[in-house]
Design a protein around this motif. Structure first.
Motif, PDB file in Angstrom:
ATOM      1  N   ASN A 290       0.819  -1.218   0.000  1.00 16.18           N
ATOM      2  CA  ASN A 290       0.000   0.000   0.000  1.00 16.18           C
ATOM      3  C   ASN A 290       0.853   1.270   0.000  1.00 16.18           C
ATOM      4  OD1 ASN A 290      -2.510   1.257  -0.148  1.00 16.18           O
ATOM      5  ND2 ASN A 290      -2.579   1.572   2.065  1.00 16.18           N
ATOM      6  N   VAL A 291       1.858   1.291  -0.890  1.00 15.66           N
ATOM      7  CA  VAL A 291       2.722   2.463  -1.054  1.00 15.66           C
ATOM      8  C   VAL A 291       2.684   2.894  -2.513  1.00 15.66           C
ATOM      9  CG1 VAL A 291       4.255   1.816   0.853  1.00 15.66           C
ATOM     10  CG2 VAL A 291       4.811   1.088  -1.480  1.00 15.66           C
ATOM     11  N   PRO A 292       3.006   4.148  -2.800  1.00 17.37           N
ATOM     12  CA  PRO A 292       3.059   4.571  -4.197  1.00 17.37           C
ATOM     13  C   PRO A 292       4.247   3.912  -4.904  1.00 17.37           C
ATOM     14  CG  PRO A 292       3.778   6.356  -2.765  1.00 17.37           C
ATOM     15  CD  PRO A 292       3.288   5.239  -1.876  1.00 17.37           C
ATOM     16  N   PRO A 293       4.156   3.711  -6.213  1.00 20.53           N
ATOM     17  CA  PRO A 293       5.265   3.068  -6.927  1.00 20.53           C
ATOM     18  C   PRO A 293       6.575   3.851  -6.811  1.00 20.53           C
ATOM     19  CG  PRO A 293       3.585   3.852  -8.465  1.00 20.53           C
ATOM     20  CD  PRO A 293       3.039   4.021  -7.098  1.00 20.53           C
ATOM     21  N   GLU A 294       6.489   5.161  -6.647  1.00 23.82           N
ATOM     22  CA  GLU A 294       7.708   5.966  -6.487  1.00 23.82           C
ATOM     23  C   GLU A 294       8.483   5.554  -5.237  1.00 23.82           C
ATOM     24  OE1 GLU A 294       4.833   8.477  -8.867  1.00 23.82           O
ATOM     25  OE2 GLU A 294       4.677   7.159  -7.130  1.00 23.82           O
ATOM     26  N   ALA A 295       7.790   5.117  -4.193  1.00 20.58           N
ATOM     27  CA  ALA A 295       8.467   4.664  -2.974  1.00 20.58           C
ATOM     28  C   ALA A 295       9.334   3.437  -3.249  1.00 20.58           C
ATOM     29  CB  ALA A 295       7.449   4.364  -1.873  1.00 20.58           C
ATOM     30  N   VAL A 296       8.877   2.582  -4.151  1.00 21.16           N
ATOM     31  CA  VAL A 296       9.648   1.391  -4.520  1.00 21.16           C
ATOM     32  C   VAL A 296      10.896   1.811  -5.300  1.00 21.16           C
ATOM     33  CG1 VAL A 296       9.608  -0.790  -5.790  1.00 21.16           C
ATOM     34  CG2 VAL A 296       7.582  -0.045  -4.521  1.00 21.16           C
ATOM     35  N   VAL A 297      10.742   2.762  -6.218  1.00 19.08           N
ATOM     36  CA  VAL A 297      11.886   3.256  -6.998  1.00 19.08           C
ATOM     37  C   VAL A 297      12.927   3.850  -6.048  1.00 19.08           C
ATOM     38  CG1 VAL A 297      12.642   4.910  -8.751  1.00 19.08           C
ATOM     39  CG2 VAL A 297      10.487   3.678  -9.053  1.00 19.08           C
ATOM     40  N   GLU A 298      12.482   4.677  -5.118  1.00 21.63           N
ATOM     41  CA  GLU A 298      13.409   5.320  -4.186  1.00 21.63           C
ATOM     42  C   GLU A 298      14.114   4.305  -3.290  1.00 21.63           C
ATOM     43  OE1 GLU A 298      10.952   8.346  -2.382  1.00 21.63           O
ATOM     44  OE2 GLU A 298      10.561   9.194  -4.376  1.00 21.63           O
ATOM     45  N   ALA A 299      13.396   3.292  -2.827  1.00 23.42           N
ATOM     46  CA  ALA A 299      14.015   2.247  -1.999  1.00 23.42           C
ATOM     47  C   ALA A 299      15.034   1.451  -2.809  1.00 23.42           C
ATOM     48  CB  ALA A 299      12.941   1.324  -1.432  1.00 23.42           C
ATOM     49  N   ALA A 300      14.692   1.141  -4.054  1.00 26.32           N
ATOM     50  CA  ALA A 300      15.617   0.390  -4.915  1.00 26.32           C
ATOM     51  C   ALA A 300      16.877   1.197  -5.193  1.00 26.32           C
ATOM     52  CB  ALA A 300      14.932   0.000  -6.216  1.00 26.32           C
ATOM     53  N   MET A 301      16.726   2.482  -5.493  1.00 25.12           N
ATOM     54  CA  MET A 301      17.901   3.319  -5.763  1.00 25.12           C
ATOM     55  C   MET A 301      18.775   3.452  -4.519  1.00 25.12           C
ATOM     56  SD  MET A 301      18.360   4.201  -8.797  1.00 25.12           S
ATOM     57  CE  MET A 301      17.420   3.915 -10.273  1.00 25.12           C
ATOM     58  N   SER A 302      18.153   3.617  -3.364  1.00 29.03           N
ATOM     59  CA  SER A 302      18.922   3.699  -2.113  1.00 29.03           C
ATOM     60  C   SER A 302      19.726   2.422  -1.890  1.00 29.03           C
ATOM     61  CB  SER A 302      17.995   3.940  -0.926  1.00 29.03           C
ATOM     62  OG  SER A 302      17.441   5.221  -0.986  1.00 29.03           O
ATOM     63  N   LEU A 303      19.090   1.286  -2.131  1.00 32.05           N
ATOM     64  CA  LEU A 303      19.784   0.012  -1.962  1.00 32.05           C
ATOM     65  C   LEU A 303      20.923  -0.134  -2.964  1.00 32.05           C
ATOM     66  CD1 LEU A 303      20.069  -2.721  -0.577  1.00 32.05           C
ATOM     67  CD2 LEU A 303      18.388  -3.617  -2.193  1.00 32.05           C
ATOM     68  N   LEU A 304      20.666   0.188  -4.218  1.00 26.47           N
ATOM     69  CA  LEU A 304      21.711   0.078  -5.239  1.00 26.47           C
ATOM     70  C   LEU A 304      22.900   0.972  -4.914  1.00 26.47           C
ATOM     71  CD1 LEU A 304      19.459   0.022  -8.414  1.00 26.47           C
ATOM     72  CD2 LEU A 304      20.883  -1.856  -7.587  1.00 26.47           C
ATOM     73  N   LEU A 305      22.634   2.190  -4.460  1.00 26.50           N
ATOM     74  CA  LEU A 305      23.727   3.095  -4.103  1.00 26.50           C
ATOM     75  C   LEU A 305      24.497   2.572  -2.895  1.00 26.50           C
ATOM     76  CD1 LEU A 305      21.965   6.534  -4.621  1.00 26.50           C
ATOM     77  CD2 LEU A 305      23.771   5.543  -6.049  1.00 26.50           C
ATOM     78  N   SER A 306      23.790   2.046  -1.894  1.00 28.77           N
ATOM     79  CA  SER A 306      24.478   1.538  -0.701  1.00 28.77           C
ATOM     80  C   SER A 306      25.316   0.303  -1.013  1.00 28.77           C
ATOM     81  CB  SER A 306      23.496   1.257   0.429  1.00 28.77           C
ATOM     82  OG  SER A 306      22.697   0.126   0.132  1.00 28.77           O
ATOM     83  N   LEU A 307      24.900  -0.478  -2.014  1.00 29.49           N
ATOM     84  CA  LEU A 307      25.663  -1.658  -2.429  1.00 29.49           C
ATOM     85  C   LEU A 307      26.786  -1.316  -3.408  1.00 29.49           C
ATOM     86  CD1 LEU A 307      22.759  -4.235  -2.965  1.00 29.49           C
ATOM     87  CD2 LEU A 307      24.376  -4.116  -1.050  1.00 29.49           C
ATOM     88  N   LYS A 308      26.870  -0.036  -3.778  1.00 30.62           N
ATOM     89  CA  LYS A 308      27.875   0.471  -4.720  1.00 30.62           C
ATOM     90  C   LYS A 308      27.772  -0.185  -6.090  1.00 30.62           C
ATOM     91  CE  LYS A 308      31.395   1.185  -1.244  1.00 30.62           C
ATOM     92  NZ  LYS A 308      32.830   1.043  -1.022  1.00 30.62           N
ATOM     93  N   VAL A 309      26.554  -0.469  -6.513  1.00 30.73           N
ATOM     94  CA  VAL A 309      26.346  -1.002  -7.856  1.00 30.73           C
ATOM     95  C   VAL A 309      26.647   0.116  -8.841  1.00 30.73           C
ATOM     96  CG1 VAL A 309      24.630  -1.933  -9.462  1.00 30.73           C
ATOM     97  CG2 VAL A 309      24.649  -2.684  -7.088  1.00 30.73           C
ATOM     98  N   SER A 310      27.387  -0.189  -9.871  1.00 30.03           N
ATOM     99  CA  SER A 310      27.751   0.819 -10.860  1.00 30.03           C
ATOM    100  C   SER A 310      26.506   1.483 -11.430  1.00 30.03           C
ATOM    101  CB  SER A 310      28.544   0.180 -11.996  1.00 30.03           C
ATOM    102  OG  SER A 310      28.753   1.121 -13.037  1.00 30.03           O
TER     103      SER A 310
END
Length: 88
Positions: free
Chosen positions: A51-71
């Protein structure tokens, strides 16, 4: 958080396009003065279930990718060894 330090980044949504199974986004991510462009497809099952907006999923995914140092310059799909879920 990258290497134990909180890092601030910005995201700008350039496109939000409905698809048969959810939404497709084009986003600009700026971190440390470097801007990259990304296309992210989010299926309904990722945001409707919580029950969250799709933008919340994008933001969580980007935060995770940045924290994992994915290129941020992949110019292709990530493999499951780089990121364990579908990311475009």
């Amino acid at each position: 958080v990258i290497d134990g330090h909180e890092c601030k980044y910005t995201m700008q949504y350039k496109l939000k396009f409905p698809t048969n199974g959810g939404f497709m986004f084009d986003v600009l991510v700026t971190l440390d003065g470097r801007q990259t462009k990304h296309r992210v497809v989010v299926g309904k099952e990722y945001y409707e279930k919580h029950n969250v907006p799709p933008e919340a999923v994008v933001e969580a995914a980007m935060s995770l990718l940045l924290s994992l140092k994915v290129s941020r310059q992949t110019d292709k799909l990530l493999t499951s060894s780089q990121y364990p879920i579908n990311y475009f």
